[in-house]
Write a protein that holds these residues in place. Structure first.
Motif, mmCIF file in Angstrom:
data_model
loop_
_atom_site.group_PDB
_atom_site.id
_atom_site.type_symbol
_atom_site.label_atom_id
_atom_site.label_comp_id
_atom_site.label_asym_id
_atom_site.label_seq_id
_atom_site.Cartn_x
_atom_site.Cartn_y
_atom_site.Cartn_z
ATOM 1 N N VAL A 1 48.368 -44.743 -21.975
ATOM 2 C CA VAL A 1 48.236 -45.799 -22.976
ATOM 3 C C VAL A 1 48.369 -45.129 -24.339
ATOM 4 N N ASN A 2 49.356 -45.554 -25.104
ATOM 5 C CA ASN A 2 49.644 -44.902 -26.389
ATOM 6 C C ASN A 2 49.783 -43.386 -26.214
ATOM 7 N N ARG A 3 50.428 -42.993 -25.137
ATOM 8 C CA ARG A 3 50.733 -41.604 -24.800
ATOM 9 C C ARG A 3 49.505 -40.773 -24.440
ATOM 10 N N ARG A 4 48.346 -41.406 -24.311
ATOM 11 C CA ARG A 4 47.140 -40.707 -23.866
ATOM 12 C C ARG A 4 46.959 -40.900 -22.366
ATOM 13 N N ASP A 5 46.574 -39.832 -21.696
ATOM 14 C CA ASP A 5 46.398 -39.860 -20.249
ATOM 15 C C ASP A 5 45.148 -40.685 -19.913
ATOM 16 N N VAL A 6 45.352 -41.804 -19.249
ATOM 17 C CA VAL A 6 44.250 -42.712 -18.931
ATOM 18 C C VAL A 6 43.209 -42.027 -18.048
ATOM 19 N N ALA A 7 43.655 -41.319 -17.020
ATOM 20 C CA ALA A 7 42.728 -40.652 -16.106
ATOM 21 C C ALA A 7 41.868 -39.639 -16.843
ATOM 22 N N GLY A 8 42.467 -38.872 -17.732
ATOM 23 C CA GLY A 8 41.716 -37.891 -18.507
ATOM 24 C C GLY A 8 40.662 -38.543 -19.373
ATOM 25 N N ASP A 9 41.015 -39.662 -20.006
ATOM 26 C CA ASP A 9 40.055 -40.379 -20.848
ATOM 27 C C ASP A 9 38.885 -40.908 -20.015
ATOM 28 N N ILE A 10 39.172 -41.404 -18.807
ATOM 29 C CA ILE A 10 38.114 -41.938 -17.939
ATOM 30 C C ILE A 10 37.159 -40.831 -17.514
#
Length: 221
Positions: A101-110
């Motif tokens: 999402v907006n080039r950010r890794d969703v899994a990493g953010d979670i």
């Protein structure tokens, strides 16, 4: 001679399965599973608590950490535009993918938000994110949490699935992780994968009317 080597070289090339990139709007299913453009996506490399999983807080309270994770992930990502890069298909037929999402890794953010763990059996990519969350006691790391994989194994061993009763009573009365009572009829989307566990208070019904009278509502799909 050149033609001969070209033919030999081509014969040695091992074909690689190509996965098409997916993009669309996120519909959150649980902490590590989305629907995107009609495709069920399992986020690569992470493992979130099951929806009905519970954890123990520092003061000894039992709380619904799985349902809480679902709510937190939905608050962060529900309805957002995402691009997913499929890497595999799991045994349930879900597309395993890295999503951005907006080039950010969703899994990493979670994982860094303390809402899931690095699924080291498949990848250590998110282990640094997990360690940062653990150092800060973020999210799940502030409680005593059984790993989702261990929870699934224990649940399967300790709680056999209730078989359908005799007499054609095929309506499945399921209870969600948040306590919502939902019944599924044959032919509905989630009917086949819904398992009835009598130890949780789930049960079979002979008709939708019987289920509604007992306090269950019909599944939307």
């Amino acid at each position: 001679m050149r033609m001969f080597f070209a033919i030999v070289f081509a014969a040695l090339i091992v074909p690689v399965t190509a996965y098409a990139e997916l993009s669309g709007t996120i519909r959150v299913i649980d902490g590590d599973t989305f629907d995107v453009a009609g495709t069920r996506i399992r986020l690569f490399g992470i493992d979130a608590p099951e929806s009905d999983q519970t954890c123990i807080s520092d003061d000894g309270r039992l709380w619904d950490c799985g349902a809480w994770v679902n709510t937190q992930v939905a608050a962060k990502f529900e309805g957002r535009k995402v691009v997913c890069e499929p890497v595999d298909t799991d045994r349930y037929g879900r597309t395993v993918a890295r999503c951005y999402v907006n080039r950010r890794d969703v899994a990493g953010d979670i994982v860094e938000a303390g809402l899931a763990f690095a699924y080291r059996r498949y990848s250590a990519d998110y282990a640094p994110d997990e360690r940062r969350a653990a150092r800060r006691n973020t999210g799940l790391h502030a409680s005593r949490v059984q790993s989702p994989e261990q929870f699934r194994k224990a649940r399967t061993t300790a709680a056999p699935v209730s078989a359908a009763p005799q007499g054609g009573c095929r309506i499945k009365g399921n209870i969600s992780g948040t306590g919502v009572r939902i019944y599924h009829a044959p032919g509905q989307r989630d009917y086949d994968r819904t398992r009835i566990r009598a130890d949780k208070g789930e049960r079979w019904f002979c008709s939708g009317a019987e289920a509604r009278a007992a306090g269950w509502r019909a599944a939307k799909r």
